[in-house]
Design a protein around this motif. Structure first.
Motif, PDB file in Angstrom:
ATOM      1  N   ALA B 203       0.842  -1.296  -0.160  1.00 31.07           N
ATOM      2  CA  ALA B 203       0.118  -0.123  -0.097  1.00 31.07           C
ATOM      3  C   ALA B 203       1.030   1.279   0.035  1.00 31.07           C
ATOM      4  CB  ALA B 203      -0.934  -0.249   1.275  1.00 31.07           C
ATOM      5  N   GLY B 204       2.258   1.103   0.237  1.00 30.35           N
ATOM      6  CA  GLY B 204       2.860   2.206  -0.038  1.00 30.35           C
ATOM      7  C   GLY B 204       2.896   3.054   1.258  1.00 30.35           C
ATOM      8  N   ARG B 205       2.851   2.422   2.406  1.00 31.03           N
ATOM      9  CA  ARG B 205       2.845   3.048   3.560  1.00 31.03           C
ATOM     10  C   ARG B 205       4.306   3.114   4.339  1.00 31.03           C
ATOM     11  NH1 ARG B 205      -1.592   6.044   3.367  1.00 31.03           N
ATOM     12  NH2 ARG B 205      -1.012   6.827   5.604  1.00 31.03           N
ATOM     13  N   LEU B 206       4.324   3.924   5.664  1.00 29.69           N
ATOM     14  CA  LEU B 206       5.467   3.988   6.371  1.00 29.69           C
ATOM     15  C   LEU B 206       5.620   2.572   6.799  1.00 29.69           C
ATOM     16  CD1 LEU B 206       5.503   7.383   8.110  1.00 29.69           C
ATOM     17  CD2 LEU B 206       7.179   6.677   6.701  1.00 29.69           C
ATOM     18  N   PRO B 207       6.812   2.000   7.214  1.00 32.44           N
ATOM     19  CA  PRO B 207       8.134   2.504   6.950  1.00 32.44           C
ATOM     20  C   PRO B 207       8.728   2.093   5.537  1.00 32.44           C
ATOM     21  CG  PRO B 207       8.408   0.414   8.106  1.00 32.44           C
ATOM     22  CD  PRO B 207       6.801   0.833   7.724  1.00 32.44           C
ATOM     23  N   VAL B 208       7.830   1.635   4.911  1.00 30.92           N
ATOM     24  CA  VAL B 208       8.407   1.235   3.473  1.00 30.92           C
ATOM     25  C   VAL B 208       8.552   2.323   2.564  1.00 30.92           C
ATOM     26  CG1 VAL B 208       8.133  -0.564   1.492  1.00 30.92           C
ATOM     27  CG2 VAL B 208       7.713  -1.397   3.763  1.00 30.92           C
ATOM     28  N   ASP B 209       7.279   2.933   2.455  1.00 32.37           N
ATOM     29  CA  ASP B 209       7.314   4.325   1.366  1.00 32.37           C
ATOM     30  C   ASP B 209       6.599   5.453   2.084  1.00 32.37           C
ATOM     31  OD1 ASP B 209       7.365   5.907  -0.719  1.00 32.37           O
ATOM     32  OD2 ASP B 209       5.501   4.841  -1.821  1.00 32.37           O
ATOM     33  N   ASN B 210       6.826   6.652   1.714  1.00 36.98           N
ATOM     34  CA  ASN B 210       5.992   7.683   2.612  1.00 36.98           C
ATOM     35  C   ASN B 210       5.172   8.384   1.626  1.00 36.98           C
ATOM     36  OD1 ASN B 210       5.335   9.621   4.067  1.00 36.98           O
ATOM     37  ND2 ASN B 210       7.199  10.738   4.565  1.00 36.98           N
ATOM     38  N   LEU B 297      12.131   3.603   6.419  1.00 36.81           N
ATOM     39  CA  LEU B 297      13.457   2.880   6.397  1.00 36.81           C
ATOM     40  C   LEU B 297      14.196   3.207   5.236  1.00 36.81           C
ATOM     41  CD1 LEU B 297      12.437  -0.853   7.133  1.00 36.81           C
ATOM     42  CD2 LEU B 297      14.019   0.618   8.450  1.00 36.81           C
ATOM     43  N   ARG B 298      15.439   3.333   5.548  1.00 36.24           N
ATOM     44  CA  ARG B 298      16.452   3.287   4.262  1.00 36.24           C
ATOM     45  C   ARG B 298      15.846   2.318   3.242  1.00 36.24           C
ATOM     46  NH1 ARG B 298      21.996   3.042   3.819  1.00 36.24           N
ATOM     47  NH2 ARG B 298      22.089   1.268   5.644  1.00 36.24           N
ATOM     48  N   LEU B 299      16.133   2.714   2.010  1.00 37.32           N
ATOM     49  CA  LEU B 299      15.536   1.648   1.001  1.00 37.32           C
ATOM     50  C   LEU B 299      16.366   0.279   0.938  1.00 37.32           C
ATOM     51  CD1 LEU B 299      13.820   1.890  -1.529  1.00 37.32           C
ATOM     52  CD2 LEU B 299      15.748   2.100  -2.836  1.00 37.32           C
ATOM     53  N   PHE B 300      17.751   0.414   1.472  1.00 38.79           N
ATOM     54  CA  PHE B 300      18.609  -0.777   1.648  1.00 38.79           C
ATOM     55  C   PHE B 300      18.166  -1.725   2.735  1.00 38.79           C
ATOM     56  CE2 PHE B 300      21.151   1.871  -1.129  1.00 38.79           C
ATOM     57  CZ  PHE B 300      20.775   1.128  -2.463  1.00 38.79           C
ATOM     58  N   VAL B 302      14.872  -1.987   3.556  1.00 40.58           N
ATOM     59  CA  VAL B 302      13.438  -2.580   3.244  1.00 40.58           C
ATOM     60  C   VAL B 302      13.668  -4.189   2.889  1.00 40.58           C
ATOM     61  CG1 VAL B 302      11.718  -2.197   1.622  1.00 40.58           C
ATOM     62  CG2 VAL B 302      12.583  -0.168   2.407  1.00 40.58           C
ATOM     63  N   PRO B 303      14.665  -4.634   2.145  1.00 41.56           N
ATOM     64  CA  PRO B 303      14.616  -5.951   1.964  1.00 41.56           C
ATOM     65  C   PRO B 303      14.607  -6.741   3.389  1.00 41.56           C
ATOM     66  CG  PRO B 303      15.895  -4.854   0.505  1.00 41.56           C
ATOM     67  CD  PRO B 303      15.398  -3.694   1.237  1.00 41.56           C
ATOM     68  N   GLU B 304      15.450  -6.305   4.405  1.00 38.54           N
ATOM     69  CA  GLU B 304      15.495  -6.744   5.709  1.00 38.54           C
ATOM     70  C   GLU B 304      14.030  -7.026   6.380  1.00 38.54           C
ATOM     71  OE1 GLU B 304      18.422  -4.892   8.203  1.00 38.54           O
ATOM     72  OE2 GLU B 304      19.831  -4.933   6.437  1.00 38.54           O
ATOM     73  N   LEU B 305      13.389  -5.986   6.241  1.00 36.67           N
ATOM     74  CA  LEU B 305      12.012  -6.007   6.797  1.00 36.67           C
ATOM     75  C   LEU B 305      11.170  -6.864   6.059  1.00 36.67           C
ATOM     76  CD1 LEU B 305       9.572  -4.777   8.608  1.00 36.67           C
ATOM     77  CD2 LEU B 305       9.145  -3.258   6.443  1.00 36.67           C
ATOM     78  N   LEU B 306      11.331  -7.137   4.850  1.00 38.14           N
ATOM     79  CA  LEU B 306      10.512  -8.105   3.839  1.00 38.14           C
ATOM     80  C   LEU B 306      11.160  -9.390   4.037  1.00 38.14           C
ATOM     81  CD1 LEU B 306       9.796  -5.696   1.068  1.00 38.14           C
ATOM     82  CD2 LEU B 306       8.150  -6.385   2.557  1.00 38.14           C
ATOM     83  N   ALA B 307      12.313  -9.685   4.267  1.00 38.03           N
ATOM     84  CA  ALA B 307      12.959 -10.890   4.527  1.00 38.03           C
ATOM     85  C   ALA B 307      12.368 -11.263   5.994  1.00 38.03           C
ATOM     86  CB  ALA B 307      14.157 -10.876   4.519  1.00 38.03           C
ATOM     87  N   GLY B 308      12.399 -10.491   6.567  1.00 40.17           N
ATOM     88  CA  GLY B 308      11.777 -10.951   7.991  1.00 40.17           C
ATOM     89  C   GLY B 308      10.433 -11.471   7.936  1.00 40.17           C
ATOM     90  N   SER B 309       9.562 -10.618   7.322  1.00 38.05           N
ATOM     91  CA  SER B 309       8.234 -11.164   7.172  1.00 38.05           C
ATOM     92  C   SER B 309       7.898 -12.356   6.528  1.00 38.05           C
ATOM     93  CB  SER B 309       7.256  -9.946   6.565  1.00 38.05           C
ATOM     94  OG  SER B 309       7.537 -10.047   5.159  1.00 38.05           O
TER      95      SER B 309
END
Lengths: 159, 323
Positions: B203-210, B297-300, B302-309
């Motif tokens: 949905a492009g919300r924080l912390p991935v996209d503002n 989150l810093r763009l680089f 974001v993959p950590e967050l998504l890998a966690g999920s």
């Protein structure tokens, strides 16, 4: 997070009570209730930019009148132009104006935008804003107060 | 993979409830965005523009003259339509108010994910079509995030569907309505956290996209739509808000299914409509309030967050076999 939460509770509302609604109808009926603003710095000393920043800050809160700052002239209804137009910015300003979809309004913010102010006759100065694009609304002042800027934008949205 | 007996039959009442869901989503999505902006404004000490402001913005945009940037082709013009169309389809498919939707076997979780991705891909291609630096940059970032988010959605989906033996959404929701234990199981909790992170990303919300940023370094969705104007921009914004609404609706349908009607009786559907609006409104309010405390989150990172999920989703699948 706890500190921020207690600060939010302590500070409460900082927006000042809204002045009276403008008596006139919105300048363009299409823009009633909603206007997106694109700022163009055509050669300003940045004094006007600071005041525009204040106008959209929590205290004056121009957002509540349906005005919003946007990043692209394609999204904009209003161009807020500051400063005397310098030679280097004349073409950029003209292009920005052409990239803005109609209906569009140009607001000249500050004395420099209206008549070059302090910088009249400078070597790099092309002329006031209306020598490049038609101006619909002028906000005088060096720099104009956030109140005056908000009042001008409220005439656009009529809120 | 539609679940055989359940949900495959298409009835007139089911179609009516799907139409209701679509109408509710179109009318309510901009109000949801308005509510979230209003909550943020109040927490920042502002007065706020009011819940109806997104609708006023859309009305204004529809009245503006269309303007096609030089060098853009049919792809640029059709992308907003594709995005709106896919969001409408998804709104019809997910059992928001009644598990008897009008799409039958097509109301499949994998189809829903594919439709949402189609919308994302269309907009990313349109971003490339403009030929500007921002369009290309936004498109590349969006596809990076999507590529990392999609596997998580599918994994979390499998965790929920293995128990039901079907990826049919109404069947999954119906099963959890009949047996509340499914929703409060470790599988469901793990999948809920995994999907929550993905909902934020998609949905492009924080912390991935503002959604309110216009800073070159941080824009993702905003960078792709910089060249849109007038009615096209109205469609893009409507689609973006509908996307947020259907993703929150999907999350609530899977993990807070209580109140969803199992029949198509008028009182049950009316009650479910009110409850669904309330659920999505509360989820949106919680998200908006949470965003005040969050930085992007810093763009680089974001993959950590998504890998966690994704890890949570894998654990959910494993748990669904062992528990």
């Amino acid at each position: 997070m706890k500190a921020l939460l207690s600060k939010i509770r302590r500070v409460g509302r900082v927006a000042e009570p809204a002045p009276r609604r403008p008596a006139e109808a919105p300048m363009r009926p299409e823009l009633a209730g909603s206007a997106q603003v694109r700022c163009v710095d055509a050669g300003s000393c940045n004094g006007c930019e600071i005041e525009i920043g204040q106008a959209f800050g929590p205290l004056y809160d121009a957002d509540r009148y349906g005005v919003r700052l946007v990043a692209s002239p394609r999204h904009a209804d209003v161009l807020a132009v500051t400063g005397p137009v310098t030679r280097n910015m004349a073409t950029a300003l003209r292009r920005t104006y052409n990239a803005t979809p109609e209906p569009r309004l140009v607001v000249a913010v500050g004395d420099c935008a209206i008549d070059c102010g302090e910088f009249a006759g400078g070597p790099g100065v092309h002329g006031p804003v209306d020598s490049v694009v038609p101006v619909d609304l002028a906000v005088p002042g060096c720099p104009p107060t956030p109140d005056a800027i908000v009042a001008a934008l409220r005439r656009v949205t009529g809120r | 993979m539609s679940g055989g007996a359940f949900g495959t039959e298409v009835t007139a009442a089911g179609v009516a409830s799907s139409v209701l869901q679509v109408a509710l989503t179109v009318a309510g999505a901009p109000l949801l965005v308005g509510l979230m902006r209003q909550i943020r404004a109040r927490m920042e000490g502002r007065a706020g523009a009011g819940v109806g402001q997104p609708w006023r913005d859309l009305r204004k945009l529809m009245r503006k003259k269309p303007l096609a940037p030089d060098g853009t082709g049919p792809l640029f013009r059709t992308a907003p339509l594709v995005q709106v169309a896919t969001a409408l389809m998804v709104a019809a498919a997910i059992p928001f108010v009644s598990v008897r939707t009008g799409l039958g076997g097509a109301a499949d979780l994998i189809a829903v994910v594919a439709l949402l991705t189609l919308g994302t891909a269309a907009l990313a291609l349109a971003g490339l079509d403009t030929g500007t630096a921002f369009g290309g940059m936004g498109a590349s970032r969006e596809m990076t995030i999507t590529a990392l988010a999609e596997p998580t959605v599918l994994m979390a989906t499998f965790a929920l569907s293995t128990r039901v033996g079907s990826t049919n959404l109404p069947a999954i929701v119906d099963a959890s309505l009949k047996d509340a234990g499914r929703v409060i199981s470790p599988v469901s909790v793990l999948a809920a956290f995994a999907l929550a992170a993905v909902v934020l990303a998609e949905a492009g919300r924080l912390p991935v996209d503002n959604p309110s940023t216009h800073l070159e370094l941080t824009m993702v969705h905003e960078a792709m739509v910089l060249e849109y104007s007038g009615p096209d921009l109205a469609l893009v914004e409507l689609a973006a808000s509908m996307r947020l609404a259907v993703l929150l609706g999907l999350w609530s349908a899977l993990f807070l299914p209580w109140g969803t009607a199992t029949s198509t009786g008028v009182p049950a559907v009316a009650g479910a409509t009110v409850l669904f609006t309330l659920k999505v409104g509360v989820l949106g309010a919680v998200l908006a309030a949470g965003e005040v405390f969050m930085a992007k989150l810093r763009l680089f990172r974001v993959p950590e967050l998504l890998a966690g999920s994704f890890l949570l989703a894998v654990l959910a699948v494993a748990a669904s076999f062992f528990l």
